[in-house]
Design a protein around this motif. Structure first.
Motif, PDB file in Angstrom:
ATOM      1  N   LEU A 252       0.827  -1.207   0.000  1.00 30.49           N
ATOM      2  CA  LEU A 252       0.000   0.000   0.000  1.00 30.49           C
ATOM      3  C   LEU A 252       0.862   1.258   0.000  1.00 30.49           C
ATOM      4  CD1 LEU A 252      -2.688  -1.169   2.574  1.00 30.49           C
ATOM      5  CD2 LEU A 252      -3.149  -0.581   0.197  1.00 30.49           C
ATOM      6  N   ALA A 253       1.935   1.229   0.787  1.00 32.06           N
ATOM      7  CA  ALA A 253       2.779   2.420   0.916  1.00 32.06           C
ATOM      8  C   ALA A 253       3.669   2.641  -0.306  1.00 32.06           C
ATOM      9  CB  ALA A 253       3.643   2.307   2.172  1.00 32.06           C
ATOM     10  N   THR A 254       4.186   1.551  -0.903  1.00 33.02           N
ATOM     11  CA  THR A 254       5.157   1.695  -1.993  1.00 33.02           C
ATOM     12  C   THR A 254       4.538   1.589  -3.385  1.00 33.02           C
ATOM     13  OG1 THR A 254       5.672  -0.681  -1.910  1.00 33.02           O
ATOM     14  CG2 THR A 254       7.019   0.804  -0.554  1.00 33.02           C
ATOM     15  N   VAL A 255       3.558   0.708  -3.547  1.00 31.55           N
ATOM     16  CA  VAL A 255       2.966   0.500  -4.870  1.00 31.55           C
ATOM     17  C   VAL A 255       1.748   1.405  -5.075  1.00 31.55           C
ATOM     18  CG1 VAL A 255       1.919  -1.172  -6.437  1.00 31.55           C
ATOM     19  CG2 VAL A 255       3.796  -1.880  -4.949  1.00 31.55           C
ATOM     20  N   ALA A 256       0.811   1.354  -4.113  1.00 33.11           N
ATOM     21  CA  ALA A 256      -0.383   2.189  -4.232  1.00 33.11           C
ATOM     22  C   ALA A 256      -0.139   3.623  -3.775  1.00 33.11           C
ATOM     23  CB  ALA A 256      -1.526   1.578  -3.425  1.00 33.11           C
ATOM     24  N   LYS A 257       0.901   3.786  -2.937  1.00 32.33           N
ATOM     25  CA  LYS A 257       1.261   5.103  -2.407  1.00 32.33           C
ATOM     26  C   LYS A 257       0.104   5.741  -1.629  1.00 32.33           C
ATOM     27  CE  LYS A 257       4.644   5.948  -6.088  1.00 32.33           C
ATOM     28  NZ  LYS A 257       5.729   5.371  -5.282  1.00 32.33           N
ATOM     29  N   VAL A 258      -0.493   4.949  -0.747  1.00 36.08           N
ATOM     30  CA  VAL A 258      -1.550   5.436   0.127  1.00 36.08           C
ATOM     31  C   VAL A 258      -1.215   5.042   1.564  1.00 36.08           C
ATOM     32  CG1 VAL A 258      -3.359   5.393  -1.624  1.00 36.08           C
ATOM     33  CG2 VAL A 258      -2.911   3.336  -0.268  1.00 36.08           C
ATOM     34  N   ASN A 259      -1.942   5.597   2.501  1.00 37.33           N
ATOM     35  CA  ASN A 259      -1.704   5.343   3.923  1.00 37.33           C
ATOM     36  C   ASN A 259      -2.235   3.963   4.319  1.00 37.33           C
ATOM     37  OD1 ASN A 259      -1.491   5.324   6.677  1.00 37.33           O
ATOM     38  ND2 ASN A 259      -2.522   7.282   7.004  1.00 37.33           N
ATOM     39  N   ALA A 409      -6.599  -0.061  -8.418  1.00 32.23           N
ATOM     40  CA  ALA A 409      -7.293   1.211  -8.650  1.00 32.23           C
ATOM     41  C   ALA A 409      -6.341   2.388  -8.476  1.00 32.23           C
ATOM     42  CB  ALA A 409      -8.482   1.340  -7.705  1.00 32.23           C
ATOM     43  N   ALA A 410      -5.469   2.303  -7.475  1.00 33.14           N
ATOM     44  CA  ALA A 410      -4.501   3.383  -7.256  1.00 33.14           C
ATOM     45  C   ALA A 410      -3.508   3.472  -8.415  1.00 33.14           C
ATOM     46  CB  ALA A 410      -3.762   3.162  -5.942  1.00 33.14           C
TER      47      ALA A 410
END
Length: 454
Positions: A252-259, A409-410
């Motif tokens: 989530l943090a590295t690929v989607a870049k979300v919290n 989706a991100a």
């Protein structure tokens, strides 16, 4: 008489009992189940043993009752709703790719933990303790079993893989027919909403089901037996925890870049229900809702979540069979080599659909053992401990089923970041507007309200 004197005193309201959060109900069910199970086993209370068995059995049966039609209509509707999504083929391909990537990571973690801890050593178990299962999975059965011989048997025998096949064929055919198929699609959507509404009622019974399932497991098997599997049980829970709270947040943090914290806040209602129900398909309506709440478009969610609920099994089809194969090989004194470990990884990625989102992972385990040439009697060694393991496995499965749509989706820049960043762990209710995957309706802003933590 003055106006103030004539004014009647306001009626006193009776105090309202505070609403118990769903997570607290689940915890209470777990504690009560353990206590009742201990009492049953310690004092040999037969009527309580039977009662706990029946409560747990009825809860699981109620979940299974909705599985066959729910899977069929959810897959059918989700495929037809892909026509509303731009780059549908690209999204479907990316979804499958990330399913495979996360499964590979999960099986690698399972193998690493198994090789480091040797879960089969020092248990006191022998090959004589194992019992060969009545039904075993094989690649021939898996491949030939996809296509049903008739349209009724898959529903009566709950063969989810065949149900998925028929639903996919029906969905693709409906896409080809276009407007002519609209009456069928409207009916399918209505039936899906009806099924999900009924399933919400079953979900409300989860705390009671927890009492029966946990209590029966303790009463029937006892702590002594569980102690023999202490290392293996710890390995499964640690492996799932590493994937759930290590790999997923990293992606989530590295690929989607979300919290990552926001993901767990939004997805928590589905994760906790999966832990109790031990059914990815039974949790699917909640998974779809929390995925939407995390900002994934409804049309894409309606495809990705049902698809994941029947094929995306990081706990049951990756971590568990990897650890179980090592455990059983050590009990039967069979040496595994690098080629065997590669086979385990291959089976985990390709054969995960065999788990079919139902409680338990016996089919996947027999498929793995038969591929490696390990004795199928090893399955019997793990049946007693399976309910305890299945809770954490299913929670990991469902978290992954919500994670991949968020990541895709991100990456495709269709994730609603405002919705994601404001997602909360507030309850989700079956009365929400977003009841059925792909109904195309927008939420009207009413506050969500179903089993979830505060």
């Amino acid at each position: 008489m003055s106006a103030s004197a004539s004014t009647e005193a306001p009626a006193k309201r009776s105090p309202r009992l505070p609403k118990v959060p769903f997570w607290a109900q689940i915890v209470a069910g777990l504690v009560l189940g353990v206590v009742l199970g201990w009492v049953t086993r310690t004092y040999d209370v037969q009527w309580l043993h039977t009662t706990l068995d029946q409560i747990g059995h009825i809860f699981v049966q109620l979940l299974k009752l909705a599985v066959a039609p729910l899977v069929f209509f959810a897959i059918l509707v989700s495929i037809t709703n892909l026509r509303k999504v731009n780059n549908a083929a690209r999204l479907a391909t990316r979804t499958l790719l990330w399913f495979m990537i996360t499964s590979l990571i999960a099986v690698a973690i399972g193998l690493t933990i198994g090789l480091l801890t040797n879960p089969g050593a020092g248990t006191g178990l022998t090959p004589k303790d194992g019992e060969k299962p009545e039904n075993a999975g094989s690649w021939l059965d898996f491949l030939t079993g996809i296509i049903p011989t008739d349209v009724v048997t898959p529903f009566t025998e709950l063969n989810v893989l065949q149900i998925v096949f028929m639903a996919a064929v029906a969905g693709i055919a409906a896409l080809k027919l276009g407007d002519k198929a609209q009456p069928i699609l409207t009916l399918s959507q209505s039936v899906l909403e009806l099924l999900q509404k009924a399933l919400w009622w079953v979900i409300r019974l989860a705390p009671l089901g927890t009492v029966g399932l946990i209590g029966y497991a303790i009463a029937d098997y006892g702590w002594d037996l569980i102690g023999k599997y202490a290392t293996f049980t710890a390995d499964v829970y640690i492996g799932c925890a590493l994937v759930l709270f290590g790999v997923y947040p990293l992606l989530l943090a590295t690929v989607a870049k979300v919290n990552p914290v926001q993901f767990f806040k939004g997805a928590w209602p589905a994760i906790q229900l999966a832990f109790v129900s031990r059914s990815s398909v039974g949790t699917m309506p909640v998974t779809a809702k929390v995925t939407e709440r995390l900002g994934v478009p409804k049309e894409y969610t309606s495809f990705a979540v049902p698809f994941g609920a029947t094929t995306k099994m990081d706990g049951c089809a990756a971590i568990y069979p990897a650890l179980a194969a090592i455990f059983i090989a050590q009990i039967f004194d069979v040496q595994l080599g690098i080629g065997d470990y590669l086979l385990i990884a291959f089976v985990s990625v390709i054969g995960s659909a065999a788990t079919a989102g139902l409680t338990g992972a016996t089919v996947m385990l027999t498929l793995t053992l038969s591929t490696l040439g390990l004795p199928l009697e090893g399955v019997g060694l793990l049946m007693a401990i399976d309910p305890i393991l299945d809770m954490m496995r299913t929670a990991t499965n469902v978290a992954g089923q919500a994670l991949v749509p968020v990541v895709v989706a991100a990456r495709e820049k269709i994730l609603d970041l405002d919705a994601y960043n404001t997602a909360s762990s507030s309850p989700i209710d079956g009365d929400d507007d977003a009841t059925a995957p792909g109904d195309g309706a927008r939420e009207d802003g009413r506050k969500a309200a179903v089993p979830a933590t505060a």
